[in-house]
Design an enzyme around this catalytic site. Sequence first.
Site, PDB file in Angstrom:
ATOM      1  N   LYS A  21      -0.481  -5.836  -9.547  1.00 27.50           N
ATOM      2  CA  LYS A  21      -1.073  -4.614  -9.048  1.00 27.50           C
ATOM      3  C   LYS A  21      -2.361  -4.980  -8.533  1.00 27.50           C
ATOM      4  O   LYS A  21      -2.794  -5.814  -9.124  1.00 27.50           O
ATOM      5  CB  LYS A  21      -1.308  -3.719 -10.164  1.00 27.50           C
ATOM      6  N   ASP A  57      -0.362   1.940  -2.695  1.00 26.65           N
ATOM      7  CA  ASP A  57      -0.173   2.781  -3.857  1.00 26.65           C
ATOM      8  C   ASP A  57      -1.212   3.990  -3.392  1.00 26.65           C
ATOM      9  O   ASP A  57      -1.586   4.254  -2.335  1.00 26.65           O
ATOM     10  CB  ASP A  57      -0.885   1.653  -4.998  1.00 26.65           C
TER      11      ASP A  57
END
Length: 418
Positions: free
Chosen positions: A106, A146
């Site tokens: 991430k 995201d």
Amino acid sequence: MTGKANPFESLQSQIDEAAVHLDVGADVLERLKHPERVLETNLTIELDDGTLERFKAFRSQFNGDRGPYKGGIRYHPAVTRDEVKALSGWMVYKCAVVNIPYGGGKGGIVIDPAAYSADELERVTRAFAAELRPFIGEDIDIPAPDVNTGQREMNWIKDTYELLENTTEPGVITGKALESGGSEGRVEATGRSTMLTAREAFEYLDMEMEGATVAVQGYGNAGWIAATLLEDLGANIVAVSDSSGAIYAESGLDTRAVKDFKNETGSVQGYRDADEELSGEELLTLDVDLLVPAALENAIDADNASEVQADVVVEAANGPLTPTADEILTERGVHVFPDILANAGGVTVSYFEWVQNRQRFYWSEERVNEELETIIVDAFDDLTETYEAYDLENFRTAAYVVAIQRVVNAFEESGTFP
Ligand code: NAD
């Protein structure tokens, strides 16, 4: 994030809780609780007025035992190192529960994108892509969109990477526009896996989807697609909400008409064919068969969990229940089907995008949807088998048991170096 649990500590305690049911040594478990590496970098770019500004950015590569690191990049002023580490860990378990050959990663930039021009955002994104270049690649780490990032940012990252590497490698990133190597079905994928999870859950619990009452919190990408696909299965979408509030219609809303209305006006409230308007909080406690939280994390917490009247909750959002809410709903016999399965359609179709990029051979939307259905239904069956075999208290623990076991198996087969 003040006042809330540290997300990295939450991740570690979830791993500990699931590991109780598994025969995994403390030494192996220790490895699963920390990222393999975290890049912390400072990006300095020139603003439109000629001054310079520095932005902190992170990329966490949590675990690569099952394949290349995979996970999104978010732009938000509240991004922290610990949040990025936690989100990268959750990606490991999401990819493992649907059994796609990825580890977890991430990234994030500490930035409020609304405060900057498109040109400034492009410079920040390209600066981050240049920093990431040695650490990413289609066999190494594959970022994706995201919060507050989308096709535009993915295309900038792909372009920067390809220019610096002097190659074409569309599979270095997913969530691209169709013209830049994106996949059919990617935009609908998260809502679709939410619908498939709800459909399988109803069948498993011997509940009828035809005429079932459904409330959906959040009418963005995940929520509105889930609502529409559930309506197509015969469910009655009695209430939906967005950040403006909720609308309710006892005989069911026409989800496509509500979407058109929201596109025109910016909110669901004011939609003329609703019986009444409710607050967003009221939607969460309606007496419905199915509640789909599809907005933000921590929507259901210690304060409202005891008032939730739904029989089934399917989590389209990431982390919509706090750990305490989760305990309360488990005690009250509400069946919660977890985010790492229900919203895994997004990363699964990202995987299909990557496969198509590598083969330079593109699939029809019909094929994408069929392959997605196979993956989600198989994962659902694995989850319920584990739930029964281990006599677990809820489906979330079952999902983590399945996922951790898969990561441990891959690790044990590879061994350690040196
Ligand atoms: P989005 O921005 O398209 O939609 C979010 C919606 O939630 C908007 O309609 C917004 O008005 C609404 N909302 C915000 N605050 C609210 C509140 N307090 N009450 C009711 N509604 C509220 O975002 P999205 O892509 O649909 O993502 C939603 C959730 O799904 C997030 O948790 C995200 O992490 C998760 N998710 C999305 C994907 C994806 O592919 N889009 C994949 C995995 C997980």
